[in-house]
Design a protein around this motif. Structure first.
Motif, PDB file in Angstrom:
ATOM      1  N   HIS A 114       0.857  -1.182   0.000  1.00  0.00           N
ATOM      2  CA  HIS A 114       0.000   0.000   0.000  1.00  0.00           C
ATOM      3  C   HIS A 114       0.893   1.232   0.000  1.00  0.00           C
ATOM      4  N   ILE A 115       0.677   2.109  -0.977  1.00  0.00           N
ATOM      5  CA  ILE A 115       1.531   3.284  -1.162  1.00  0.00           C
ATOM      6  C   ILE A 115       0.687   4.555  -1.111  1.00  0.00           C
ATOM      7  N   GLN A 116       1.173   5.525  -0.362  1.00  0.00           N
ATOM      8  CA  GLN A 116       0.622   6.879  -0.400  1.00  0.00           C
ATOM      9  C   GLN A 116       1.775   7.829  -0.690  1.00  0.00           C
ATOM     10  N   GLN A 117       1.719   8.516  -1.833  1.00  0.00           N
ATOM     11  CA  GLN A 117       2.769   9.483  -2.140  1.00  0.00           C
ATOM     12  C   GLN A 117       2.490  10.757  -1.351  1.00  0.00           C
ATOM     13  N   MET A 118       3.445  11.118  -0.479  1.00  0.00           N
ATOM     14  CA  MET A 118       3.269  12.254   0.423  1.00  0.00           C
ATOM     15  C   MET A 118       3.889  13.530  -0.125  1.00  0.00           C
ATOM     16  N   GLY A 119       4.726  13.391  -1.115  1.00  0.00           N
ATOM     17  CA  GLY A 119       5.421  14.516  -1.726  1.00  0.00           C
ATOM     18  C   GLY A 119       6.229  13.987  -2.889  1.00  0.00           C
ATOM     19  N   GLU A 120       6.972  14.857  -3.545  1.00  0.00           N
ATOM     20  CA  GLU A 120       7.714  14.433  -4.728  1.00  0.00           C
ATOM     21  C   GLU A 120       8.682  13.300  -4.423  1.00  0.00           C
ATOM     22  N   LYS A 121       9.270  13.291  -3.211  1.00  0.00           N
ATOM     23  CA  LYS A 121      10.288  12.298  -2.885  1.00  0.00           C
ATOM     24  C   LYS A 121       9.980  11.510  -1.616  1.00  0.00           C
ATOM     25  N   ILE A 122       8.730  11.532  -1.160  1.00  0.00           N
ATOM     26  CA  ILE A 122       8.371  10.844   0.079  1.00  0.00           C
ATOM     27  C   ILE A 122       7.190   9.908  -0.170  1.00  0.00           C
ATOM     28  N   LEU A 123       7.334   8.644   0.279  1.00  0.00           N
ATOM     29  CA  LEU A 123       6.267   7.658   0.182  1.00  0.00           C
ATOM     30  C   LEU A 123       5.959   7.104   1.567  1.00  0.00           C
ATOM     31  N   ALA A 124       4.682   6.880   1.846  1.00  0.00           N
ATOM     32  CA  ALA A 124       4.273   6.090   3.005  1.00  0.00           C
ATOM     33  C   ALA A 124       3.953   4.690   2.495  1.00  0.00           C
ATOM     34  N   VAL A 125       4.531   3.669   3.139  1.00  0.00           N
ATOM     35  CA  VAL A 125       4.445   2.293   2.650  1.00  0.00           C
ATOM     36  C   VAL A 125       3.974   1.374   3.770  1.00  0.00           C
ATOM     37  N   ALA A 126       3.055   0.461   3.446  1.00  0.00           N
ATOM     38  CA  ALA A 126       2.676  -0.627   4.346  1.00  0.00           C
ATOM     39  C   ALA A 126       2.583  -1.902   3.523  1.00  0.00           C
ATOM     40  N   MET A 127       2.820  -3.051   4.161  1.00  0.00           N
ATOM     41  CA  MET A 127       2.832  -4.322   3.441  1.00  0.00           C
ATOM     42  C   MET A 127       2.023  -5.367   4.195  1.00  0.00           C
ATOM     43  N   LEU A 128       1.401  -6.256   3.430  1.00  0.00           N
ATOM     44  CA  LEU A 128       0.685  -7.391   3.996  1.00  0.00           C
ATOM     45  C   LEU A 128       0.889  -8.584   3.076  1.00  0.00           C
ATOM     46  N   ALA A 129       1.277  -9.728   3.645  1.00  0.00           N
ATOM     47  CA  ALA A 129       1.504 -10.933   2.840  1.00  0.00           C
ATOM     48  C   ALA A 129       0.955 -12.145   3.575  1.00  0.00           C
ATOM     49  N   VAL A 130       0.366 -13.061   2.801  1.00  0.00           N
ATOM     50  CA  VAL A 130      -0.190 -14.300   3.346  1.00  0.00           C
ATOM     51  C   VAL A 130       0.306 -15.455   2.492  1.00  0.00           C
ATOM     52  N   THR A 131       0.733 -16.542   3.124  1.00  0.00           N
ATOM     53  CA  THR A 131       1.161 -17.726   2.388  1.00  0.00           C
ATOM     54  C   THR A 131       0.763 -18.978   3.156  1.00  0.00           C
ATOM     55  N   ASP A 132       0.529 -20.070   2.422  1.00  0.00           N
ATOM     56  CA  ASP A 132       0.182 -21.354   3.041  1.00  0.00           C
ATOM     57  C   ASP A 132       1.308 -22.367   2.952  1.00  0.00           C
ATOM     58  N   GLU A 133       2.437 -22.003   2.322  1.00  0.00           N
ATOM     59  CA  GLU A 133       3.541 -22.949   2.164  1.00  0.00           C
ATOM     60  C   GLU A 133       4.828 -22.356   2.705  1.00  0.00           C
ATOM     61  N   PRO A 134       5.634 -23.149   3.444  1.00  0.00           N
ATOM     62  CA  PRO A 134       5.370 -24.542   3.847  1.00  0.00           C
ATOM     63  C   PRO A 134       4.329 -24.654   4.956  1.00  0.00           C
ATOM     64  N   VAL A 135       4.072 -23.548   5.677  1.00  0.00           N
ATOM     65  CA  VAL A 135       2.999 -23.513   6.670  1.00  0.00           C
ATOM     66  C   VAL A 135       2.264 -22.195   6.493  1.00  0.00           C
ATOM     67  N   GLN A 136       1.047 -22.129   7.022  1.00  0.00           N
ATOM     68  CA  GLN A 136       0.290 -20.893   6.915  1.00  0.00           C
ATOM     69  C   GLN A 136       0.975 -19.799   7.718  1.00  0.00           C
ATOM     70  N   ASN A 137       1.115 -18.633   7.098  1.00  0.00           N
ATOM     71  CA  ASN A 137       1.827 -17.545   7.753  1.00  0.00           C
ATOM     72  C   ASN A 137       1.283 -16.222   7.238  1.00  0.00           C
ATOM     73  N   GLN A 138       1.363 -15.204   8.067  1.00  0.00           N
ATOM     74  CA  GLN A 138       0.949 -13.860   7.659  1.00  0.00           C
ATOM     75  C   GLN A 138       1.987 -12.866   8.142  1.00  0.00           C
ATOM     76  N   LEU A 139       2.301 -11.923   7.275  1.00  0.00           N
ATOM     77  CA  LEU A 139       3.276 -10.882   7.596  1.00  0.00           C
ATOM     78  C   LEU A 139       2.615  -9.526   7.405  1.00  0.00           C
ATOM     79  N   THR A 140       2.687  -8.685   8.423  1.00  0.00           N
ATOM     80  CA  THR A 140       2.163  -7.326   8.337  1.00  0.00           C
ATOM     81  C   THR A 140       3.275  -6.348   8.673  1.00  0.00           C
ATOM     82  N   VAL A 141       3.509  -5.399   7.783  1.00  0.00           N
ATOM     83  CA  VAL A 141       4.496  -4.348   8.016  1.00  0.00           C
ATOM     84  C   VAL A 141       3.743  -3.030   8.096  1.00  0.00           C
ATOM     85  N   SER A 142       3.793  -2.393   9.253  1.00  0.00           N
ATOM     86  CA  SER A 142       3.037  -1.168   9.480  1.00  0.00           C
ATOM     87  C   SER A 142       3.570  -0.012   8.646  1.00  0.00           C
ATOM     88  N   LYS A 143       2.766   1.025   8.562  1.00  0.00           N
ATOM     89  CA  LYS A 143       3.091   2.215   7.778  1.00  0.00           C
ATOM     90  C   LYS A 143       4.477   2.750   8.125  1.00  0.00           C
TER      91      LYS A 143
END
Length: 252
Positions: A146-175
């Motif tokens: 997830h990207i929000q451009q805050m200015g010409e050279k500034i981005l706010a970034v957050a990430m979310l990922a889900v996978t079932d292999e090799p085990v179910q897992n979820q990763l959340t990276v805050s803003k």
């Protein structure tokens, strides 16, 4: 899909490329399916459209160039990978094998020749705000940036990922706020990777790879979760994101 060290690890260059090469390549998959590929390469970032001549459908492709090896993913409109091209690239052409995530054991040869090319200054980026997605059904994996451009050279970034292999897992990276230099941003988060992540953008998508010292190995980062967010992404929405964890979870 190739192992991480081949394509998503150890891109040490942090200076954005100043030029891009755009090629038009024509050829066929399995000597029977005629295609035209319009491909732009900017450093290790590759993107463009693949036109299947019989159907007239143009499919977005995003990939990574490592030396003369090029990995391209075809995407549907929701950000799911529908085809995988892996092969040798040069200014003269691109040849290798095509496969589908739904049938990974089956591969078809392809060969494309360059009929037109143009080298020019790197295209200027428009506003990068939006939702970037990468779905890979063969590994039951889905990632969002997830990207929000805050200015010409500034981005706010957050990430979310889900996978079932090799085990179910979820990763959340805050803003997190990162600096944009040219078409690149470096994202540091020691909880998922001991070396930074490099985000390379184009108008319509992005790639994420590991960026670190030569002694850093991809295996070390995989154990910390970086493998859940590295990859190729297309932008599926230009709507400004909501950055709360609850809001991100509802999107999946």
């Amino acid at each position: 899909m190739p192992a991480l060290p081949s394509f998503f690890s150890l891109f040490n260059a942090t200076q954005p490329p100043e030029s891009q090469l755009t090629q038009t390549l024509v050829g066929a998959i399995n000597n029977s399916v005629s295609v035209t590929l319009t491909l732009t390469t900017t450093g290790s970032l590759a993107h463009g459209t693949l036109l299947y001549m019989r159907s007239g459908i143009a499919i977005p492709v995003v990939g990574t160039l490592a030396g003369d090896e090029l990995l391209l993913h075809e995407f549907d409109r929701k950000g799911n990978v529908t085809g995988i091209h892996l092969g040798k690239w040069s200014r003269a052409g691109y040849s290798g094998t095509w496969s589908s995530p739904s049938l990974p054991s089956r591969s078809l040869a392809f060969s494309l020749s360059t009929v037109r090319q143009l080298e020019e200054p790197r295209a200027k980026l428009a506003d990068l705000t939006g939702l970037y997605q990468y779905g890979y059904s063969a590994k039951n994996r889905f990632s969002q940036v997830h990207i929000q451009q805050m200015g010409e050279k500034i981005l706010a970034v957050a990430m979310l990922a889900v996978t079932d292999e090799p085990v179910q897992n979820q990763l959340t990276v805050s803003k997190t706020t990162v600096k944009l230099a040219g078409n690149m941003a470096v994202f540091s988060n020691s909880s998922i990777a001991t070396s930074p992540l490099k985000l390379a953008f184009f108008n319509g998508g992005a790639t994420i790879c590991l960026s670190g010292a030569p002694t850093m190995t991809a295996a070390q980062d995989v154990t910390q979760g970086a493998d859940m967010v590295v990859g190729h992404y297309i932008r599926t929405s230009t709507k400004p994101p909501q950055f709360s964890v609850d809001e991100l979870a509802r999107i999946v």
